[in-house]
Design a protein around this motif. Structure first.
Motif, PDB file in Angstrom:
ATOM      1  N   ARG A 127       0.754  -1.258   0.498  1.00  0.00           N
ATOM      2  CA  ARG A 127       0.225  -0.311  -0.233  1.00  0.00           C
ATOM      3  C   ARG A 127       0.520   1.020   0.395  1.00  0.00           C
ATOM      4  O   ARG A 127       0.672   2.104  -0.321  1.00  0.00           O
ATOM      5  CB  ARG A 127      -0.945  -0.413   1.345  1.00  0.00           C
ATOM      6  N   ARG A 128       1.820   0.662   1.083  1.00  0.00           N
ATOM      7  CA  ARG A 128       3.446   2.393   0.636  1.00  0.00           C
ATOM      8  C   ARG A 128       3.618   2.399  -0.853  1.00  0.00           C
ATOM      9  O   ARG A 128       3.902   4.027  -1.222  1.00  0.00           O
ATOM     10  CB  ARG A 128       4.073   2.603   2.226  1.00  0.00           C
ATOM     11  N   ALA A 129       3.646   1.720  -1.133  1.00  0.00           N
ATOM     12  CA  ALA A 129       4.892   1.353  -1.948  1.00  0.00           C
ATOM     13  C   ALA A 129       3.809   2.104  -3.383  1.00  0.00           C
ATOM     14  O   ALA A 129       4.175   3.269  -4.538  1.00  0.00           O
ATOM     15  CB  ALA A 129       5.769   0.644  -3.327  1.00  0.00           C
ATOM     16  N   GLN A 161       2.134   6.216  -7.140  1.00  0.00           N
ATOM     17  CA  GLN A 161       1.599   6.864  -8.232  1.00  0.00           C
ATOM     18  C   GLN A 161       1.463   7.966  -7.688  1.00  0.00           C
ATOM     19  O   GLN A 161       1.584   8.822  -8.560  1.00  0.00           O
ATOM     20  CB  GLN A 161      -0.588   6.500  -7.309  1.00  0.00           C
ATOM     21  N   GLU A 162       1.938   8.542  -6.571  1.00  0.00           N
ATOM     22  CA  GLU A 162       2.140   9.790  -6.584  1.00  0.00           C
ATOM     23  C   GLU A 162       3.290  10.550  -7.585  1.00  0.00           C
ATOM     24  O   GLU A 162       3.269  11.258  -7.960  1.00  0.00           O
ATOM     25  CB  GLU A 162       2.984  10.428  -5.670  1.00  0.00           C
ATOM     26  N   HIS A 163       4.490   9.022  -8.181  1.00  0.00           N
ATOM     27  CA  HIS A 163       5.258   9.627  -9.360  1.00  0.00           C
ATOM     28  C   HIS A 163       5.014   9.370 -10.255  1.00  0.00           C
ATOM     29  O   HIS A 163       5.523   9.823 -11.360  1.00  0.00           O
ATOM     30  CB  HIS A 163       6.883   8.127  -8.206  1.00  0.00           C
ATOM     31  N   MET A 164       4.062   8.689 -10.685  1.00  0.00           N
ATOM     32  CA  MET A 164       3.725   8.340 -12.298  1.00  0.00           C
ATOM     33  C   MET A 164       2.563   9.777 -12.541  1.00  0.00           C
ATOM     34  O   MET A 164       3.017  10.056 -13.246  1.00  0.00           O
ATOM     35  CB  MET A 164       2.663   7.208 -12.218  1.00  0.00           C
ATOM     36  N   ALA A 165       2.478  10.258 -11.646  1.00  0.00           N
ATOM     37  CA  ALA A 165       1.688  11.565 -11.477  1.00  0.00           C
ATOM     38  C   ALA A 165       2.250  13.352 -11.696  1.00  0.00           C
ATOM     39  O   ALA A 165       2.182  13.188 -12.685  1.00  0.00           O
ATOM     40  CB  ALA A 165       0.733  11.804 -10.173  1.00  0.00           C
TER      41      ALA A 165
END
Length: 845
Positions: free
Chosen positions: A246-248, A253-257
């Protein structure tokens, strides 16, 4: 599911048992059949033999008495014995005297008789008994006859099959019992295994709270308890793993965004290509560059969405077999872009994931670059012309001081000291002006090369000659150190196509750098065949070049070291000019260097065909100022003892005054013209003895003026000396071309050679074979015999002390070191123009 799995075990083991029992039953039946057949046959033969012998013994006396009824009564009783099929008796003559057949005896049996006194046994088929053993025994050694007893073999076969069937039935019963026992055993084993299977399926479904109902203490029970312990540990591990996932996932998701935002806001166009050549990703900038709109092109072939240039680059980079690709490509709305493509390659495991292409809009940069090039090209003439004046006036002042002022001063005192200081300062002015001129020439060269405005005189060139000429040109530089220069040229090098003078410029620059930056030798020049190219290299033993600077040194104004803290050793344009020249010829230049060990500069020249540039057509602008060729022309008479008239054509009044002082200082008359049209009119009216012509002028330029003068039969014989900031002035149509800034000594030598009428038949050399009609234009210089020489022998003449004028056709100018030749003492160089000569018109006045 557990029952099915348990039944599967039972079926497998049952099938195995069935196969084993089948094999055992077949082997046992076969063995039993063999033993039974053998034993019963022996028993039947033994019984039959006993019966036959008994009848033979009892029949001796009866046969001698010829009492057949008694024999018949005796043999009939033997039919009651089990297995006896028939009995018959033959007399000594082979006649049947009694038998047990009803109603008659088969004829075939009458032919049976023993061939030996002991008798024999035959296996025969007799109707209606079938197969029988016929046992024959002699009576009184066959003298009284024979006894035949037939034992029924079919009875043996009935006993045989009966025994086999009973045995198979017994084996089948044993098989049924074994299968039942096997079923019970497999069922007992499969139940805990089924429980283990169900438990494992629950664990696979991440149900770690399930319980395993196995209480046995055998291996299965141990396995079940081990799995329960493992389930507890897995429950803890999965809980931790889910937390990490869940953390990864949140971080991803934050990095992809973030990455998506970067790609979407990237100023450059981005295109990702799959290994199959389809579009994987493109950003908004890429869509805008090619007006793709909002259509989803993911999965489409690149060629369907982008122009052919992009498609060709994608084909090269998506296979991971090419280097980084760069190209200028057209964008939408008449813009220009620069595309850089590279492959996407991963090493673990090794595979190619396609390619990525970046496109940048360089329209504005191209416009600025064009403005820069145009600016440099435009002001270069304005820079060179003042420099000509500065250098020229400085040399005139130095000459006047040396000839007039300094001799009038004493050898001692303050005046002499001041004069020495003035002379030193004048030398510095001339030296620095010449160095500034060299910088201007380099800047103009690089600008013209980048703009594609250089006129290349391409021809077949010998690399050997280029290297030899370069060594001759730099001999004074490397001979002063002293330093050895070694030449290693492979035999039978092929000819390359190129501009000889430009290739010499490259070699001179590389050799000069090698000598300049080396304290010890040797400097090695090599040339060899490398595939379809000629590889040329210059190796030195200098301090070397750091790895991080080896690419930068080919950029403009870049030098090794800190140019802010150390004195620059040059303009920083030599190597960029070399790269421009080499790349124009389709080659590549690079450096290999180890710090402290030296450097090797190499470039290759492919053997390719380069088309010559076509010459310009005549300009119709001359028609309005030229007289009718058939009309007469009035010319003012000039005194026979008047000095030759020189028409100086230049739009710069300062340079005009400088040239006026130079020529008038030697006793010539001078007239000035500010543009080409004025020059044509003055030449028509005054018929000067010599014309000096600038090329870049307002209104009619110098080239057009020269064509007009050559097209006029009254002025075509006038020698024209081209003085221009343009290095290609020799192609303008003049008789001789000098590049600004002009050395006054050289200028006077050339002008004198063109003007003065004197016998120089022993001091005129013509390089090559020139048409005699063309040489008629130079009868003022060489009125009588002219000597010819080849490229190979011209330096022999110079080294032997030749003094005079050397005529060089423009076609072979690039194969001769003009600068070195013209620098020789008492040698003047005249370059014959490229345009064909015309027969001089009638001289007037």
């Amino acid at each position: 599911m557990a029952k099915v799995k348990g039944m599967s075990i039972f079926l497998k083991t049952g099938l195995l048992a069935l196969v084993l029992f089948g094999v055992i039953a077949l082997l046992a039946s076969a063995m039993t059949a063999y033993i039974l057949d053998e034993r019963m046959s022996e028993e039947y033969l033994s019984k039959g033999s006993a019966i036959a012998q008994s009848i033979a013994d009892a029949s001796q006396e009866v046969l001698f008495n010829r009492n057949a009824a008694t024999v018949q009564a005796m043999i009939d009783q033997y039919l009651e014995i089990e297995g006896v099929a028939y009995v018959f008796v033959l007399n000594g003559d082979g006649q049947v005297i009694s038998h047990t057949f009803v109603p008659e005896m088969p004829p075939r049996l009458t032919t049976l008789h023993a061939s030996s006194p002991e008798g024999r046994v035959n296996e025969i088929t007799v109707a209606p008994f079938g197969r029988v053993f016929d046992i024959c025994r002699p009576i009184l050694a066959g003298v009284a006859g024979y006894v035949h007893v037939g034992m029924d073999k079919e009875l043996i076969m009935r006993y045989f099959w009966n025994a086999i069937l009973k045995m198979q039935g017994l084996m089948f019963m044993i098989l049924l019992v074994c299968v039942g026992v096997l079923y019970l055993i497999t069922r007992r084993i499969s139940r805990p295994l089924s429980s283990l299977t169900e438990y494992a399926e629950k664990l696979a479904a991440r149900d770690f709270s399930a319980k395993l109902e196995i209480s046995s203490r055998d291996e299965v029970g141990v396995l079940g308890r081990t799995m329960e312990n493992m389930a507890g540990e897995l429950a803890v591990l999965f809980a931790d793993m889910q937390s990490e996932v869940r953390r990864a996932t949140g971080d991803l998701q934050e990095h992809m965004a973030y990455l998506s935002a970067i790609i979407d806001n990237l100023a450059d166009g981005l295109l990702v290509i799959s290994p199959t050549g389809a579009v994987s990703l493109l950003n908004p900038a890429m869509r805008e560059y090619f007006d793709l709109g909002d259509k989803d092109y993911e999965g489409f072939p690149v060629g369907e969405a982008f122009p052919a240039e992009i498609s060709e680059m994608s084909s090269s980079i998506r296979v991971c077999g090419a280097h980084v690709q760069e190209a200028e490509i057209p964008l939408a709305r008449q813009r220009v872009g620069k595309a850089v493509g590279t492959s996407i390659y991963v090493t673990d495991p090794p595979q190619c994931l396609g390619g990525v292409l970046l496109v940048r809009d360089i329209t504005r940069a191209k416009e600025l670059d064009k403005l820069k090039t145009d600016f440099i090209s435009t002001v270069s003439h304005e820079l060179r012309t003042p420099m000509t004046s500065v250098v020229g006036f400085a040399k005139i002042i130095r000459k006047k001081l040396e000839q007039v002022v300094f001799p009038a001063l004493g050898e001692d005192g303050a005046e002499r000291q001041a004069a020495d200081q003035v002379q030193e300062n004048m030398d510095i002015i001339v030296s620095e002006a010449e160095r500034l001129t060299e910088l201007i020439n380099d800047v103009l060269d690089i600008a013209k090369m980048e703009a594609g405005k250089v006129q290349w005189r391409d021809q077949a060139v010998s690399v050997n000659d280029v290297i030899r000429q370069s060594l001759d040109s730099t001999r004074g530089l490397w001979a002063e150190k002293p330093m050895e220069v070694v030449v290693e040229i492979e035999d039978d090098l092929p000819m390359v196509r190129g501009d000889r003078s430009r290739l010499v410029q490259v070699m001179v620059n590389l050799i000069s750098n090698a000598v300049k930056f080396s304290d010890k030798g040797p400097v090695v020049c090599r040339a060899l065949v490398d595939g379809g190219s000629v590889l040329i290299s210059v190796e030195d033993r200098g301090p070397g070049i750091p790895a991080e600077s080896q690419e930068d040194i080919f950029d403009k104004f870049k030098q090794v070291g800190d140019t802010l803290t150390s004195k620059p050793t040059g303009t920083g344009l030599g190597l960029p000019i070399c790269r421009q020249i080499v790349e124009h010829h389709g080659g590549r230049i690079w450096v290999e260097s180890d710090e402290g060990k030296g450097s090797t500069f190499s470039f290759n020249l492919p053997v390719v065909r380069v088309e010559h540039l076509s010459s310009e057509a005549l300009d119709e602008e001359c028609e309005r100022i030229l007289p009718n060729p058939d009309s007469a022309m009035l010319v003012r008479e000039v005194a026979s003892d008047a000095a030759p008239l020189i028409l100086v054509v230049d739009d710069d009044p300062v340079l005009g005054r400088f040239l006026t002082q130079v020529f008038e200082g030697e006793g010539f008359r001078v007239r000035l013209a500010a543009n080409g049209e004025e020059a044509v009119e003055l030449a028509r009216d005054l018929l000067p003895s010599l014309i000096t012509m600038d090329l870049m002028m307002p209104g009619m330029d110098g080239r057009t003026a020269i064509r007009c003068l050559r097209n006029n039969p009254f002025t075509r014989h006038i020698p024209i000396l081209v003085l221009s900031a343009l290095t290609e002035g020799v192609n303008a149509g003049g008789d001789v071309a000098l590049t600004k800034p002009v050395d006054d000594v050289r200028l006077l030598e050339v002008a004198t050679s063109l003007l003065l009428e004197k016998d120089v038949r022993r001091s005129c050399l013509v390089l090559g074979d020139v048409d005699e009609e063309a040489l008629k234009n130079y009868t003022v210089i060489c009125p009588e015999k002219v000597a010819f020489c080849s490229l190979d022998t011209i330096w022999d003449h110079v080294e032997e002390g030749f003094k005079g004028t050397v005529f060089i056709p423009a076609e072979v100018e690039s194969e001769v070191d003009i600068e070195r030749l013209s620098g020789m003492p008492d040698v003047a160089v005249v370059i014959l123009p490229v345009l064909p000569y015309r027969k001089p018109g009638p001289s007037v006045g």
